[in-house]
Write a protein that holds these residues in place. Sequence first.
Motif, PDB file in Angstrom:
ATOM      1  N   CYS A   1       0.857  -1.189   0.000  1.00 14.15           N
ATOM      2  CA  CYS A   1       0.000   0.000   0.000  1.00 14.15           C
ATOM      3  C   CYS A   1       0.894   1.240   0.000  1.00 14.15           C
ATOM      4  CB  CYS A   1      -0.913   0.019   1.230  1.00 14.15           C
ATOM      5  SG  CYS A   1      -1.908  -1.469   1.471  1.00 14.15           S
ATOM      6  N   PHE A   2       0.279   2.408  -0.115  1.00 12.25           N
ATOM      7  CA  PHE A   2       1.031   3.651   0.011  1.00 12.25           C
ATOM      8  C   PHE A   2       0.146   4.734   0.593  1.00 12.25           C
ATOM      9  CE2 PHE A   2      -0.670   3.587  -4.290  1.00 12.25           C
ATOM     10  CZ  PHE A   2      -1.198   4.853  -4.459  1.00 12.25           C
ATOM     11  N   ILE A   3       0.788   5.726   1.199  1.00 12.80           N
ATOM     12  CA  ILE A   3       0.104   6.824   1.877  1.00 12.80           C
ATOM     13  C   ILE A   3       0.489   8.133   1.207  1.00 12.80           C
ATOM     14  CG2 ILE A   3      -0.179   8.081   4.058  1.00 12.80           C
ATOM     15  CD1 ILE A   3       0.516   5.491   5.517  1.00 12.80           C
ATOM     16  N   LYS A   4      -0.532   8.941   0.896  1.00 10.23           N
ATOM     17  CA  LYS A   4      -0.311  10.280   0.363  1.00 10.23           C
ATOM     18  C   LYS A   4      -0.644  11.312   1.441  1.00 10.23           C
ATOM     19  CE  LYS A   4      -1.104   9.367  -4.565  1.00 10.23           C
ATOM     20  NZ  LYS A   4      -1.934   9.725  -5.749  1.00 10.23           N
ATOM     21  N   ARG A   5       0.279  12.230   1.658  1.00 13.65           N
ATOM     22  CA  ARG A   5       0.094  13.265   2.679  1.00 13.65           C
ATOM     23  C   ARG A   5      -0.226  14.608   2.035  1.00 13.65           C
ATOM     24  NH1 ARG A   5       5.213  14.543   6.385  1.00 13.65           N
ATOM     25  NH2 ARG A   5       6.076  14.884   4.293  1.00 13.65           N
ATOM     26  N   ASN A   6      -1.205  15.310   2.586  1.00 12.60           N
ATOM     27  CA  ASN A   6      -1.547  16.656   2.143  1.00 12.60           C
ATOM     28  C   ASN A   6      -1.233  17.610   3.284  1.00 12.60           C
ATOM     29  OD1 ASN A   6      -2.877  19.128   1.459  1.00 12.60           O
ATOM     30  ND2 ASN A   6      -4.209  17.997   0.055  1.00 12.60           N
ATOM     31  N   ARG A   7      -0.157  18.360   3.154  1.00 11.02           N
ATOM     32  CA  ARG A   7       0.292  19.226   4.240  1.00 11.02           C
ATOM     33  C   ARG A   7      -0.686  20.358   4.535  1.00 11.02           C
ATOM     34  NH1 ARG A   7       6.028  18.852   5.246  1.00 11.02           N
ATOM     35  NH2 ARG A   7       7.012  17.304   3.867  1.00 11.02           N
TER      36      ARG A   7
ATOM     37  N   TYR B   1      -4.342  12.485   5.384  1.00 10.58           N
ATOM     38  CA  TYR B   1      -3.525  11.378   4.908  1.00 10.58           C
ATOM     39  C   TYR B   1      -4.451  10.346   4.279  1.00 10.58           C
ATOM     40  CZ  TYR B   1      -0.429  13.582   8.319  1.00 10.58           C
ATOM     41  OH  TYR B   1       0.310  14.497   9.035  1.00 10.58           O
ATOM     42  N   HIS B   2      -4.127   9.913   3.065  1.00  7.81           N
ATOM     43  CA  HIS B   2      -4.953   8.956   2.347  1.00  7.81           C
ATOM     44  C   HIS B   2      -4.165   7.670   2.125  1.00  7.81           C
ATOM     45  CE1 HIS B   2      -7.664  12.327   0.488  1.00  7.81           C
ATOM     46  NE2 HIS B   2      -7.739  12.241   1.803  1.00  7.81           N
ATOM     47  N   LEU B   3      -4.802   6.543   2.451  1.00  8.26           N
ATOM     48  CA  LEU B   3      -4.192   5.231   2.273  1.00  8.26           C
ATOM     49  C   LEU B   3      -4.747   4.573   1.023  1.00  8.26           C
ATOM     50  CD1 LEU B   3      -2.474   2.809   3.314  1.00  8.26           C
ATOM     51  CD2 LEU B   3      -4.503   2.081   4.590  1.00  8.26           C
ATOM     52  N   TYR B   4      -3.861   4.055   0.164  1.00  8.22           N
ATOM     53  CA  TYR B   4      -4.258   3.407  -1.083  1.00  8.22           C
ATOM     54  C   TYR B   4      -3.640   2.014  -1.156  1.00  8.22           C
ATOM     55  CZ  TYR B   4      -5.520   8.132  -2.645  1.00  8.22           C
ATOM     56  OH  TYR B   4      -6.077   9.383  -2.744  1.00  8.22           O
ATOM     57  N   LEU B   5      -4.356   1.121  -1.806  1.00  4.96           N
ATOM     58  CA  LEU B   5      -3.828  -0.197  -2.124  1.00  4.96           C
ATOM     59  C   LEU B   5      -3.085  -0.110  -3.449  1.00  4.96           C
ATOM     60  CD1 LEU B   5      -3.733  -3.322  -1.633  1.00  4.96           C
ATOM     61  CD2 LEU B   5      -5.845  -3.444  -2.985  1.00  4.96           C
ATOM     62  N   SER B   6      -1.846  -0.587  -3.479  1.00  5.29           N
ATOM     63  CA  SER B   6      -1.068  -0.548  -4.716  1.00  5.29           C
ATOM     64  C   SER B   6      -1.656  -1.518  -5.728  1.00  5.29           C
ATOM     65  CB  SER B   6       0.394  -0.901  -4.436  1.00  5.29           C
ATOM     66  OG  SER B   6       0.987   0.045  -3.578  1.00  5.29           O
ATOM     67  N   LEU B   7      -1.831  -1.065  -6.958  1.00  6.61           N
ATOM     68  CA  LEU B   7      -2.389  -1.896  -8.021  1.00  6.61           C
ATOM     69  C   LEU B   7      -1.301  -2.578  -8.838  1.00  6.61           C
ATOM     70  CD1 LEU B   7      -5.255   0.440  -9.267  1.00  6.61           C
ATOM     71  CD2 LEU B   7      -5.316  -1.290  -7.466  1.00  6.61           C
ATOM     72  N   THR B   8      -0.104  -2.017  -8.816  1.00  5.50           N
ATOM     73  CA  THR B   8       1.039  -2.596  -9.531  1.00  5.50           C
ATOM     74  C   THR B   8       2.259  -2.538  -8.618  1.00  5.50           C
ATOM     75  OG1 THR B   8       1.725  -0.490 -10.506  1.00  5.50           O
ATOM     76  CG2 THR B   8       0.086  -1.779 -11.719  1.00  5.50           C
ATOM     77  N   ASN B   9       3.374  -3.060  -9.098  1.00  7.38           N
ATOM     78  CA  ASN B   9       4.615  -3.000  -8.337  1.00  7.38           C
ATOM     79  C   ASN B   9       5.293  -1.637  -8.433  1.00  7.38           C
ATOM     80  OD1 ASN B   9       4.425  -5.684  -7.458  1.00  7.38           O
ATOM     81  ND2 ASN B   9       5.403  -6.445  -9.332  1.00  7.38           N
ATOM     82  N   ALA B  10       4.798  -0.795  -9.329  1.00  2.00           N
ATOM     83  CA  ALA B  10       5.368   0.546  -9.474  1.00  2.00           C
ATOM     84  C   ALA B  10       4.983   1.412  -8.287  1.00  2.00           C
ATOM     85  CB  ALA B  10       4.891   1.184 -10.774  1.00  2.00           C
ATOM     86  N   LEU B  11       5.820   2.404  -7.983  1.00  4.38           N
ATOM     87  CA  LEU B  11       5.561   3.295  -6.857  1.00  4.38           C
ATOM     88  C   LEU B  11       4.749   4.516  -7.262  1.00  4.38           C
ATOM     89  CD1 LEU B  11       9.125   3.232  -5.226  1.00  4.38           C
ATOM     90  CD2 LEU B  11       7.118   1.880  -4.589  1.00  4.38           C
TER      91      LEU B  11
ATOM     92  N   ALA C   1      -8.886   7.181   5.014  1.00  5.97           N
ATOM     93  CA  ALA C   1      -8.417   8.565   5.094  1.00  5.97           C
ATOM     94  C   ALA C   1      -8.320   8.960   6.560  1.00  5.97           C
ATOM     95  CB  ALA C   1      -9.364   9.508   4.352  1.00  5.97           C
ATOM     96  N   ALA C   2      -7.404   9.865   6.857  1.00  9.66           N
ATOM     97  CA  ALA C   2      -7.227  10.343   8.226  1.00  9.66           C
ATOM     98  C   ALA C   2      -7.012  11.841   8.215  1.00  9.66           C
ATOM     99  CB  ALA C   2      -6.046   9.646   8.903  1.00  9.66           C
ATOM    100  N   CYS C   3      -7.477  12.489   9.273  1.00  9.01           N
ATOM    101  CA  CYS C   3      -7.322  13.939   9.414  1.00  9.01           C
ATOM    102  C   CYS C   3      -6.701  14.240  10.770  1.00  9.01           C
ATOM    103  CB  CYS C   3      -8.676  14.636   9.286  1.00  9.01           C
ATOM    104  SG  CYS C   3      -8.580  16.435   9.403  1.00  9.01           S
TER     105      CYS C   3
ATOM    106  N   PHE D   1       4.572   7.915   0.768  1.00 13.21           N
ATOM    107  CA  PHE D   1       5.199   6.907   1.611  1.00 13.21           C
ATOM    108  C   PHE D   1       4.585   5.537   1.295  1.00 13.21           C
ATOM    109  CE2 PHE D   1       5.130  10.969   3.667  1.00 13.21           C
ATOM    110  CZ  PHE D   1       6.360  11.098   4.303  1.00 13.21           C
ATOM    111  N   THR D   2       5.412   4.503   1.351  1.00 13.22           N
ATOM    112  CA  THR D   2       4.903   3.145   1.164  1.00 13.22           C
ATOM    113  C   THR D   2       4.571   2.531   2.522  1.00 13.22           C
ATOM    114  OG1 THR D   2       7.153   2.247   1.189  1.00 13.22           O
ATOM    115  CG2 THR D   2       6.173   2.748  -0.964  1.00 13.22           C
TER     116      THR D   2
END
Length: 391
Positions: free
Chosen positions: A111-117, A122-132, A141-143, A363-364
């Motif tokens: 999975c990976f996490i995207k941060r919005n400063r 913070y949003h958590l996503y499931l990776s669909l491929t091996n690419a980052l 999602a978290a606030c 972030f992964t």
Amino acid sequence: MTIQCIARLRSRRVVQDQLEGSDTASAASGGGGSVCCWANLPHELLRDVLLRIEESETRWPQRRNVVACAGVCRSWRFAIKEIVQVPEISGKLTFPISVKQPGPKECLLQCFIKRNRSTQTYHLYLSLTNALTDDGKFLLAACKCRRPTCTDYIISLRAEDISKGSSTYVGKLRSNFLGTKFSVFDGQSSRAGAKMTKSRSSRLAYSKQVTPRVPFRNYPTAHISYELNMLGSRGPRRMQCIMDTIPTTSIRPGGVAPTPAEFSVNNVNVFPSILSFHSKSASMKNFLSGPLTHQKDGGALVLRNKSPRWHEQLQCWCLNFHGRVTVASVKNFQLVASPENGPAGPEHEKIILQFGKVGKDLFTMDYRYPISAFQAFAICLSSFDTKIACE
């Protein structure tokens, strides 16, 4: 009948039904009293069709067709529930409840996490491929909410609705004043006899600002502690996690971890309409202010960060993330099971959770059994907090 037709027909309804716990009988009819024609399929034929769909749609976004099948009617929902296996066995996240179930035993789920400063989200996503760099499948999602004496991270199933009073509320992460100790709270209990943490927010569940249909509770499920670095010595952060709801035996052969089958249906009649709770529970105060204590019986699983090695040529501390981490950061860590009351075995060498930086705000997060995506996400959120006393 095609898979695409089923997906277009019911994809939106099934997600809403799963989250809000609506009556499945309403999905079987078009709003009136007539029975859905799809419900009359012979059981053997229906099972064969659903098995073919389950086996063919192995990855997202195609896997939405499996979710859509559960929203056609009641018989389809029961059948698909019997066919779709939990992530622990299948290694797949299918329904929303999958984020609360333990990850796969055989591999790390990427999975990976995207941060919005700017919005502190913070949003958590499931990776669909091996690419980052793929778009990923949204999971949680978290606030971040700063308070005078602590910091809360509210975790939700929807990025557009992150609040404790929402029907999509999953749980929260709370820190102490220094940001060195954290407690993870689940919105629903994963075991019988769990003690509920009583807080002021529980009273607000029945106030005018929050819909009275959605009472929520907070059950402590994990405690995270970062070791103080009083001497200012060089090195990565040292942390440990006590997983209150996961027994130590879960990582042994034949061990079992708690696996919720569905989200609890919030019903105002189940709980008293007038709540009078204290501001904080005694156990919560003791943990956030006092030293960390272990359970005497050693029943809870304890995770600790894997010790890195010093690389002489690079002049830095290194861990092998197998290409999943590309940027050096004090936030990077790997967690393994800690042998609290005995010698270390092979089960204590397996990485249960790893977290690392790959971009400025990317972030992964890779996790496996016996923790869930929700628990892994909460532990990773604790690493984002500034910890001057630990560095």
